[in-house]
Design a protein around this motif. Structure first.
Motif, mmCIF file in Angstrom:
data_model
loop_
_atom_site.group_PDB
_atom_site.id
_atom_site.type_symbol
_atom_site.label_atom_id
_atom_site.label_comp_id
_atom_site.label_asym_id
_atom_site.label_seq_id
_atom_site.Cartn_x
_atom_site.Cartn_y
_atom_site.Cartn_z
ATOM 1 N N LYS A 245 -53.792 -7.642 7.663
ATOM 2 C CA LYS A 245 -52.439 -7.344 8.138
ATOM 3 C C LYS A 245 -52.481 -6.384 9.317
ATOM 4 C CE LYS A 245 -49.893 -8.013 3.804
ATOM 5 N NZ LYS A 245 -49.133 -7.330 2.732
ATOM 6 N N LYS A 246 -53.358 -5.404 9.242
ATOM 7 C CA LYS A 246 -53.465 -4.432 10.325
ATOM 8 C C LYS A 246 -54.042 -5.070 11.578
ATOM 9 C CE LYS A 246 -55.487 0.087 11.412
ATOM 10 N NZ LYS A 246 -56.360 1.185 10.930
ATOM 11 N N ALA A 247 -55.025 -5.956 11.397
ATOM 12 C CA ALA A 247 -55.699 -6.552 12.549
ATOM 13 C C ALA A 247 -54.891 -7.669 13.188
ATOM 14 C CB ALA A 247 -57.067 -7.075 12.125
ATOM 15 N N LEU A 248 -54.271 -8.520 12.359
ATOM 16 C CA LEU A 248 -53.650 -9.740 12.870
ATOM 17 C C LEU A 248 -52.147 -9.829 12.639
ATOM 18 C CD1 LEU A 248 -56.369 -12.307 11.706
ATOM 19 C CD2 LEU A 248 -56.176 -11.181 13.930
ATOM 20 N N GLY A 249 -51.608 -8.907 11.841
ATOM 21 C CA GLY A 249 -50.183 -8.943 11.551
ATOM 22 C C GLY A 249 -49.904 -9.524 10.175
ATOM 23 N N PRO A 250 -48.767 -9.155 9.572
ATOM 24 C CA PRO A 250 -48.442 -9.592 8.209
ATOM 25 C C PRO A 250 -48.372 -11.108 8.050
ATOM 26 C CG PRO A 250 -46.989 -7.814 8.900
ATOM 27 C CD PRO A 250 -47.758 -8.226 10.109
ATOM 28 N N ALA A 251 -47.909 -11.817 9.069
ATOM 29 C CA ALA A 251 -47.751 -13.269 8.948
ATOM 30 C C ALA A 251 -49.081 -13.991 8.802
ATOM 31 C CB ALA A 251 -47.000 -13.805 10.166
ATOM 32 N N ALA A 252 -50.159 -13.360 9.261
ATOM 33 C CA ALA A 252 -51.474 -14.009 9.202
ATOM 34 C C ALA A 252 -52.119 -13.901 7.829
ATOM 35 C CB ALA A 252 -52.400 -13.393 10.251
ATOM 36 N N ALA A 253 -51.677 -12.926 7.029
ATOM 37 C CA ALA A 253 -52.371 -12.648 5.770
ATOM 38 C C ALA A 253 -52.414 -13.837 4.809
ATOM 39 C CB ALA A 253 -51.749 -11.423 5.100
ATOM 40 N N PRO A 254 -51.299 -14.538 4.538
ATOM 41 C CA PRO A 254 -51.375 -15.669 3.609
ATOM 42 C C PRO A 254 -52.332 -16.769 4.085
ATOM 43 C CG PRO A 254 -49.098 -15.026 3.978
ATOM 44 C CD PRO A 254 -49.914 -14.294 4.989
ATOM 45 N N LYS A 255 -52.322 -17.036 5.373
ATOM 46 C CA LYS A 255 -53.232 -18.061 5.900
ATOM 47 C C LYS A 255 -54.680 -17.599 5.801
ATOM 48 C CE LYS A 255 -51.033 -18.752 9.910
ATOM 49 N NZ LYS A 255 -50.731 -19.424 11.200
ATOM 50 N N PHE A 256 -54.909 -16.332 6.084
ATOM 51 C CA PHE A 256 -56.251 -15.789 5.951
ATOM 52 C C PHE A 256 -56.764 -15.950 4.524
ATOM 53 C CE2 PHE A 256 -58.897 -12.293 4.513
ATOM 54 C CZ PHE A 256 -59.962 -12.365 5.400
ATOM 55 N N LEU A 257 -55.923 -15.653 3.552
ATOM 56 C CA LEU A 257 -56.346 -15.752 2.159
ATOM 57 C C LEU A 257 -56.677 -17.193 1.776
ATOM 58 C CD1 LEU A 257 -53.820 -13.244 0.515
ATOM 59 C CD2 LEU A 257 -56.261 -12.891 0.978
ATOM 60 N N ASP A 258 -55.956 -18.165 2.337
ATOM 61 C CA ASP A 258 -56.276 -19.580 2.092
ATOM 62 C C ASP A 258 -57.659 -19.928 2.634
ATOM 63 O OD1 ASP A 258 -53.893 -20.066 0.808
ATOM 64 O OD2 ASP A 258 -52.905 -20.933 2.572
ATOM 65 N N VAL A 259 -57.932 -19.480 3.865
ATOM 66 C CA VAL A 259 -59.238 -19.752 4.474
ATOM 67 C C VAL A 259 -60.342 -19.037 3.699
ATOM 68 C CG1 VAL A 259 -60.634 -19.410 6.546
ATOM 69 C CG2 VAL A 259 -58.280 -20.203 6.754
ATOM 70 N N GLN A 260 -60.081 -17.805 3.321
ATOM 71 C CA GLN A 260 -61.061 -17.040 2.548
ATOM 72 C C GLN A 260 -61.382 -17.749 1.229
ATOM 73 O OE1 GLN A 260 -59.871 -13.226 0.687
ATOM 74 N NE2 GLN A 260 -61.489 -12.275 1.926
ATOM 75 N N ALA A 261 -60.357 -18.300 0.585
ATOM 76 C CA ALA A 261 -60.556 -18.970 -0.697
ATOM 77 C C ALA A 261 -61.412 -20.237 -0.559
ATOM 78 C CB ALA A 261 -59.199 -19.320 -1.312
ATOM 79 N N GLY A 262 -61.381 -20.855 0.620
ATOM 80 C CA GLY A 262 -62.160 -22.079 0.814
ATOM 81 C C GLY A 262 -63.583 -21.843 1.258
ATOM 82 N N ALA A 263 -63.924 -20.614 1.612
ATOM 83 C CA ALA A 263 -65.216 -20.347 2.252
ATOM 84 C C ALA A 263 -66.402 -20.663 1.353
ATOM 85 C CB ALA A 263 -65.274 -18.890 2.716
ATOM 86 N N ARG A 264 -66.359 -20.230 0.105
ATOM 87 C CA ARG A 264 -67.504 -20.458 -0.785
ATOM 88 C C ARG A 264 -67.659 -21.939 -1.128
ATOM 89 N NH1 ARG A 264 -66.361 -14.985 -2.530
ATOM 90 N NH2 ARG A 264 -68.305 -13.780 -2.325
ATOM 91 N N ASN A 265 -66.571 -22.656 -1.234
ATOM 92 C CA ASN A 265 -66.679 -24.103 -1.454
ATOM 93 C C ASN A 265 -67.320 -24.776 -0.253
ATOM 94 O OD1 ASN A 265 -65.990 -26.627 -2.961
ATOM 95 N ND2 ASN A 265 -64.731 -26.990 -1.156
ATOM 96 N N GLN A 266 -66.986 -24.307 0.951
ATOM 97 C CA GLN A 266 -67.607 -24.867 2.144
ATOM 98 C C GLN A 266 -69.112 -24.640 2.136
ATOM 99 O OE1 GLN A 266 -67.256 -22.778 5.835
ATOM 100 N NE2 GLN A 266 -67.035 -24.657 7.029
ATOM 101 N N MET A 267 -69.536 -23.427 1.784
ATOM 102 C CA MET A 267 -70.964 -23.150 1.712
ATOM 103 C C MET A 267 -71.657 -24.121 0.760
ATOM 104 S SD MET A 267 -71.908 -19.099 1.846
ATOM 105 C CE MET A 267 -70.532 -18.329 1.025
ATOM 106 N N LYS A 268 -71.038 -24.325 -0.391
ATOM 107 C CA LYS A 268 -71.606 -25.232 -1.388
ATOM 108 C C LYS A 268 -71.744 -26.645 -0.830
ATOM 109 C CE LYS A 268 -68.955 -26.765 -4.702
ATOM 110 N NZ LYS A 268 -69.049 -28.255 -4.578
ATOM 111 N N LEU A 269 -70.724 -27.108 -0.113
ATOM 112 C CA LEU A 269 -70.743 -28.454 0.444
ATOM 113 C C LEU A 269 -71.817 -28.609 1.523
ATOM 114 C CD1 LEU A 269 -66.913 -29.145 0.773
ATOM 115 C CD2 LEU A 269 -68.502 -30.248 -0.821
#
Length: 253
Positions: free
Chosen positions: A115-139
């Protein structure tokens, strides 16, 4: 399509050695949701063809399957990010021989830093990308995708910038230390070399230690081939930093 051709050619005339296209939604932008696909097939193909005329390639910003698949079908060489990919994209990347440039340092960032770096609106999208990261590594590991390069993609807040070397730590969840070092050196250099005659690194090989190569070297406390996490603490564990033969840090004395 004419606008895409014009923009691609103008970027090349201005000195670009590769072209990056937004093929889908982004985290830091407030106007394009992550699920979106950006660029019609013929527009992406136009950029690829214009870049190929200059002997170089197109990379795309893409997170989801639809944007990744459309880009690969258009002839794009490199997928940047891709954390929301599924088995469908993994197979397509494998079959095409394309490159993927993910980043996992985001796993160490929390919502407040974002939120501090990119603004409050970016946080939900960031969390979605963060949640997919480990699955991507596995794939990427499961599908034995070898063309994986290194990035951190951290911008903005100074606190976040100090976390860039965490990339080495998080990649250990999927790859060996040796594989990670290759991603950060010789494999990233191989991807850059696909820019052909536009490649600015022409004085010698890049990303390798051999006679005549670029003198980009780190002197490290410990053996990063056995444990790449040593590189996370760059202050204490990297004693010497040399780039193109110029020493930028030396604590050996």
């Amino acid at each position: 399509m004419p606008e895409v051709l014009r923009a691609t050619r103008e970027a090349l005339r201005m000195g670009a050695v590769q072209i990056k296209v937004m093929a889908g939604g982004g985290v830091s932008s407030s106007v394009d949701p992550l699920h979106t696909v950006q660029g019609l097939p013929e527009e992406l193909e136009a950029s690829v063809r214009a870049a190929a005329d200059w002997g170089t390639y197109v990379m795309v910003h893409a997170y989801n399957d639809d944007s990744i698949l459309r880009s690969l079908e258009a002839g794009v060489i490199s997928i940047e990010h891709g954390q929301l990919m599924t088995e469908v994209s993994a197979q397509a990347i494998k079959d095409s021989g394309a490159w993927i440039v993910p980043f996992y340092s985001l796993l160490g960032l929390d919502e407040e830093v974002v939120k501090k770096a990119l603004g409050p609106a970016a946080a939900p999208k960031f969390l979605d990308v963060q949640a997919g990261a480990r699955n991507q590594m596995k794939l990427l590991k499961e599908y034995e995708i070898e063309n994986v390069a290194f990035s951190t993609d951290i911008i903005g807040d100074p606190v976040a910038l100090t976390k860039q070397n965490d990339e080495f730590k998080y990649r250990l969840e999927a790859w060996t230390s040796h594989e990670i070092l290759q991603q950060a050196t010789s494999k990233s250099a191989a991807l850059l070399a696909l820019s052909g005659k536009l490649n600015p690194y022409t004085a010698g090989p890049l990303g390798v230690i051999e006679q005549g190569a670029y003198a980009d070297l780190l002197l490290v406390e410990g053996n990063p081939v056995e444990d790449a996490e040593i590189l996370v603490d760059y202050t204490n564990n990297i004693d010497l930093i040399m780039k193109d033969g110029v020493i930028y840090k030396n604590t050996l004395d």
